[in-house]
Design an enzyme around this catalytic site. Structure first.
Site, PDB file in Angstrom:
ATOM      1  N   GLN A   1     -13.627 -17.195 -45.832  1.00 44.22           N
ATOM      2  CA  GLN A   1     -12.841 -16.365 -46.742  1.00 44.22           C
ATOM      3  C   GLN A   1     -11.564 -15.859 -46.079  1.00 44.22           C
ATOM      4  OE1 GLN A   1     -13.668 -12.175 -48.675  1.00 44.22           O
ATOM      5  NE2 GLN A   1     -14.849 -13.719 -49.788  1.00 44.22           N
TER       6      GLN A   1
ATOM      7  N   LYS B   1      16.612  19.479 -12.262  1.00 39.75           N
ATOM      8  CA  LYS B   1      15.747  18.307 -12.428  1.00 39.75           C
ATOM      9  C   LYS B   1      16.445  17.129 -13.104  1.00 39.75           C
ATOM     10  CE  LYS B   1      11.603  18.270 -12.068  1.00 39.75           C
ATOM     11  NZ  LYS B   1      10.824  17.552 -11.047  1.00 39.75           N
ATOM     12  N   ARG B   2      16.221  15.926 -12.519  1.00 38.47           N
ATOM     13  CA  ARG B   2      16.650  14.637 -13.097  1.00 38.47           C
ATOM     14  C   ARG B   2      15.437  13.716 -12.998  1.00 38.47           C
ATOM     15  NH1 ARG B   2      22.757  13.827 -11.970  1.00 38.47           N
ATOM     16  NH2 ARG B   2      22.266  11.630 -11.612  1.00 38.47           N
TER      17      ARG B   2
ATOM     18  N   SER C   1      14.569  19.848 -17.312  1.00 36.89           N
ATOM     19  CA  SER C   1      13.487  20.834 -17.317  1.00 36.89           C
ATOM     20  C   SER C   1      13.985  22.112 -17.970  1.00 36.89           C
ATOM     21  CB  SER C   1      13.029  21.130 -15.879  1.00 36.89           C
ATOM     22  OG  SER C   1      12.200  22.276 -15.829  1.00 36.89           O
TER      23      SER C   1
ATOM     24  N   HIS D   1       0.829  -1.212   0.000  1.00 35.95           N
ATOM     25  CA  HIS D   1       0.000   0.000   0.000  1.00 35.95           C
ATOM     26  C   HIS D   1       0.862   1.260   0.000  1.00 35.95           C
ATOM     27  CE1 HIS D   1      -3.436  -2.612   0.981  1.00 35.95           C
ATOM     28  NE2 HIS D   1      -2.611  -3.186   1.833  1.00 35.95           N
TER      29      HIS D   1
END
Length: 440
Positions: free
Chosen positions: A212, A268-269, A262, A141
């Site tokens: 067919q 950003k990665r 970005s 969860h």
């Protein structure tokens, strides 16, 4: 089909040139079969097999008049022949050529898919063996459960991918089938031996019976198998995306020199490849409904399936092939952070050992209900501490100390017995046996 999401080898199987080349291959096999049965002279057979040719532009030009691409094809080929052209497409119907050619194309394509699945399995296996003993926290969860190893995660994925290999082997049997049975499938104008010979020349089995067309449950099975394969690949990709989240950061897609994450945020990665795979899987699954609906054709055949297949089959194969190669690359180059995995294990404050404590108490005579109540009560205290922002400093001692200070537990477990419950090796003792089951 988008060039962006296509590998060259698979893409080359799904273009107009290859399609008509495959039609010609089928038609030549039929001519050879008629020759074998003594209905076409050797000289005519040889001329057709050597001289028969087509031109894509000419086919398009003829189709403007015929409104029928197979007739445009046979007319174009006839123009490349002499009197022997009267035996080209002799005694068969359009679907005999089209469906048998499709069987050839699907067989070649599925072999590439099988190759991609095998490659992915081997990569998952190798990375699983590499991280067989790399400790991490298991989650159910999305919440911390108990200690596992990253190798177990990858081994699970590998075993699932291996099941797809078995399924695709069966699907290969269903799709590698040709039919040269005539307009109504009753062999009125061509004997069963013609079909057997022609399909034999092409390396295909014959359908036991057709009308067919070759029946579309075969194609639907293929689509469903590729959709299931895509769902398994998506599961892997989604888990990678979660594990790369900043607050988790246990694995990361390889980030190359010069790569940008970005246009606005230079730091950003992002797990863009796994996200891309997730999207491609949605596309692959989207074709299952129309392919299933193609099964129910009118009587001996209608043409409602044709337009669906012109879209679905190329895109199913090309996208599935690309998805496999991209996911294989992601797994192969995946960066793993074992220290972060250990750090996250510690963030539970030791709660991941709760079941071990729970199972020790009944051995000492305490009922399961009382055992559960005592352990849960102590666990909830730790949750309260963690809710106050103590996650960043949490370690196993939080839960351990709570248990050591519980007078009720002391009646049943001494300090060394309680401390013994906080042992990672207890949770990894069967990893080797599991790996032997999975990989032999």
């Amino acid at each position: 089909m988008l060039e962006r999401y296509a590998n060259e080898e698979m893409k080359a199987l799904w273009n107009e040139q290859t399609k008509f080349e495959t039609y010609l291959e089928v038609e030549k096999a039929v001519v050879r079969a008629w020759n074998k049965l003594g209905q076409i002279q050797d000289s005519d057979c040889e001329k057709i097999c050597l001289k028969a040719a087509f031109n894509l532009e000419r086919i398009k030009e003829i189709e403007k008049t015929t409104k029928h691409d197979l007739i445009a094809f046979t007319t174009c080929v006839a123009e490349s022949l002499g009197e022997e052209s009267r035996f080209f497409h002799y005694g068969i119907t359009s679907s005999d050529c089209i469906d048998t050619a499709m069987a050839l194309l699907m067989t070649k394509s599925l072999k590439l898919i099988q190759k991609g699945v095998k490659n992915l399995y081997e990569t998952l296996k190798n990375r699983a063996l590499e991280h067989q003993d790399t400790l991490m926290v298991g989650r159910s969860h999305g919440v911390f459960g108990e200690p596992i190893t990253f190798g177990l995660v990858l081994a699970l994925f590998a075993d699932e991918i291996k099941r797809h290999l078995k399924a695709l082997d069966l699907t290969m049997e269903f799709i590698s089938v040709g039919a040269i049975s005539g307009a109504m499938g009753n062999f009125a104008h061509a004997p069963l031996e013609l079909e057997e010979l022609a399909c034999g020349f092409l390396g295909l089995k014959t359908a036991n019976i057709s009308n067919q067309v070759i029946q579309r449950d075969r194609y639907a099975r293929l689509a469903c198998d590729l959709a299931l394969l895509a769902s398994s690949c998506e599961k892997i990709a989604v888990n990678i995306r979660h594990l790369q989240r900043s607050e988790v950061y246990e694995v990361e897609e390889a980030f190359s020199a010069g790569q940008k994450g970005s246009s606005a945020m230079p730091h950003k990665r992002n797990p863009i490849l796994s996200e891309n795979i997730t999207g491609l899987c949605r596309v692959i699954r989207s074709f299952t409904t129309p392919m299933l609906e193609n099964v129910a054709l009118w009587h001996e055949r209608d043409m409602s399936h044709s337009s669906v297949e012109r879209f679905a089959l190329p895109d199913l194969f090309i996208t599935s092939d690309f998805m496999l190669s991209r996911l294989n690359s992601v797994i192969e180059n995946l960066v793993v952070y074992p220290k972060n995995m250990l750090k996250n294990l510690a963030l539970s404050g030791g709660l991941v050992f709760s079941q071990r404590v729970l199972l020790e108490l009944p051995k000492k005579g305490l009922s399961r209900e009382e055992s559960y109540s005592i352990v849960q009560e102590n666990a909830m205290k730790i949750w309260e501490v963690l809710q106050q922002g103590a996650f960043k400093n949490a370690d196993e001692n939080l839960f351990l100390n709570a248990l050591l200070n519980d007078e009720r537990l002391k009646k049943y477990l001494n300090e060394s017995e309680i401390r013994a419950c906080f042992d990672y090796s207890y949770y990894t003792k069967n990893v080797g046996a599991i790996f032997k089951r999975v990989f032999g």
